[in-house]
Design an enzyme around this catalytic site. Sequence first.
Site, PDB file in Angstrom:
ATOM      1  N   ASP A   2       0.825  -1.200   0.000  1.00  0.00           N
ATOM      2  CA  ASP A   2       0.000   0.000   0.000  1.00  0.00           C
ATOM      3  C   ASP A   2       0.864   1.256   0.000  1.00  0.00           C
ATOM      4  O   ASP A   2       1.504   1.583   1.009  1.00  0.00           O
ATOM      5  CB  ASP A   2      -0.888  -0.036   1.249  1.00  0.00           C
ATOM      6  CG  ASP A   2      -1.690   1.226   1.435  1.00  0.00           C
ATOM      7  OD1 ASP A   2      -1.898   1.937   0.435  1.00  0.00           O
ATOM      8  OD2 ASP A   2      -2.104   1.505   2.573  1.00  0.00           O
ATOM      9  N   ASP A  24      -1.928   5.888  -5.120  1.00  0.00           N
ATOM     10  CA  ASP A  24      -2.176   5.041  -3.965  1.00  0.00           C
ATOM     11  C   ASP A  24      -2.626   3.638  -4.395  1.00  0.00           C
ATOM     12  O   ASP A  24      -3.755   3.444  -4.835  1.00  0.00           O
ATOM     13  CB  ASP A  24      -3.245   5.695  -3.110  1.00  0.00           C
ATOM     14  CG  ASP A  24      -3.495   4.922  -1.836  1.00  0.00           C
ATOM     15  OD1 ASP A  24      -2.830   3.891  -1.633  1.00  0.00           O
ATOM     16  OD2 ASP A  24      -4.369   5.332  -1.056  1.00  0.00           O
TER      17      ASP A  24
END
Lengths: 339, 46
Positions: free
Chosen positions: A39, A225
């Site tokens: 992430d 992201d």
Amino acid sequence: TPSLRLGRSSERIYNFMDAQYYADIRLGTPEQNFSVIFDTGSADLWVPSSYCVSQACASHRRFMAFDSSTFHHDGRMFGIHYGSGHLLGVMARDTLKVGGLTILNQEFGESVYEPGSTFVLAKFDGVLGMGYPALAEILGNPVFDNMLAQKTVDEPVFSFYLSRRTSGGNPEGELMLGGTDESMYIAPIHWIPVTAKGYWQIKLDSVAVQGVSSFCPRGCQAIVDTGTSLITGPSHDIFNLQQLIGATPTNIGEFLIDCARLSSLPHVTFVLGGKEYTLTAEQYVRKEMLGDREMCFSGFQSVDILSPEGPLWILGDVFLTEFYSVFDRGQDRVGLAPA
Amino acid sequence: AVVRIPLRRAPSIRSQLRADGLLEEFLRDHRPDMFSRRYAHCFPSG
């Protein structure tokens, strides 16, 4: 007292609702396997602990510290604040293996309480954050910083390829640590400087629908992201954008599009670093089968996150499946190229 | 070294809940403000 710092917006935990890409890591000696999301929108590594009391932990693999000969007890508590509560845990250090790389004394969190029940259904056990250290909740170096410090990678770079194809595609996705995979993108890579070292935050010059500059006329900020699936932006902008692409709201905050009209819908263009990155309706719409019916959902979602540099857009998987992304800690820049 | 980590893709939690007909109930229990979002544009911003 836990070293608590506010995490991201309350959207955080629900964005994992759409997370789809994960891979295995190994912690401890002998190795214990965990599946994690890599992430870029966070900077902590956490996995469930064998001491965890939440329902979510019962259905996931849990770290057994007492089984690991390389485990170092830390004992400080950590917390990651999500919209519906805190993920709480205890810090630890142990040997981490990612692919063929070994990282010694990696700080990580063992979660003993996981809020809500989102994680109950999650296909992943935990999260491995790849943002800058400033984003970390857990004290100590994030994983990639330890890779750099221990010289386990050639270049201070990592890159992502995320496939649009549903399971069975080969590969479904790929994280390259220490470089890029030239077979996965159409050169050249265009570079955009990072504007704030926390997320992988860059300047978004403008957003246009069917060629008409509709949003961010004076520029705004975007974060790249891999832990967010959709493309998000300020509510006011996203509401207008949904109208422009013919998406209608459902009673649970999603936006539906008529699958039959995709070919006639406008394309959406993001201008980053002076270069245009265009998504067609086929690319920004998410299709799901419900029984024998195909449903089309808008890949755009309202998320209001303010940053000192202005409102934030999030370029998630909907964008990253079309554009190969390179994250360069050496020169603090993000590289993009058609995947 | 340059290391390649294959990523697997799995149906998201949202898709699983929707396929099981549980998404609306889940969001009602965990995300009640989702329902107010539908009408957010009817109010002045902020």
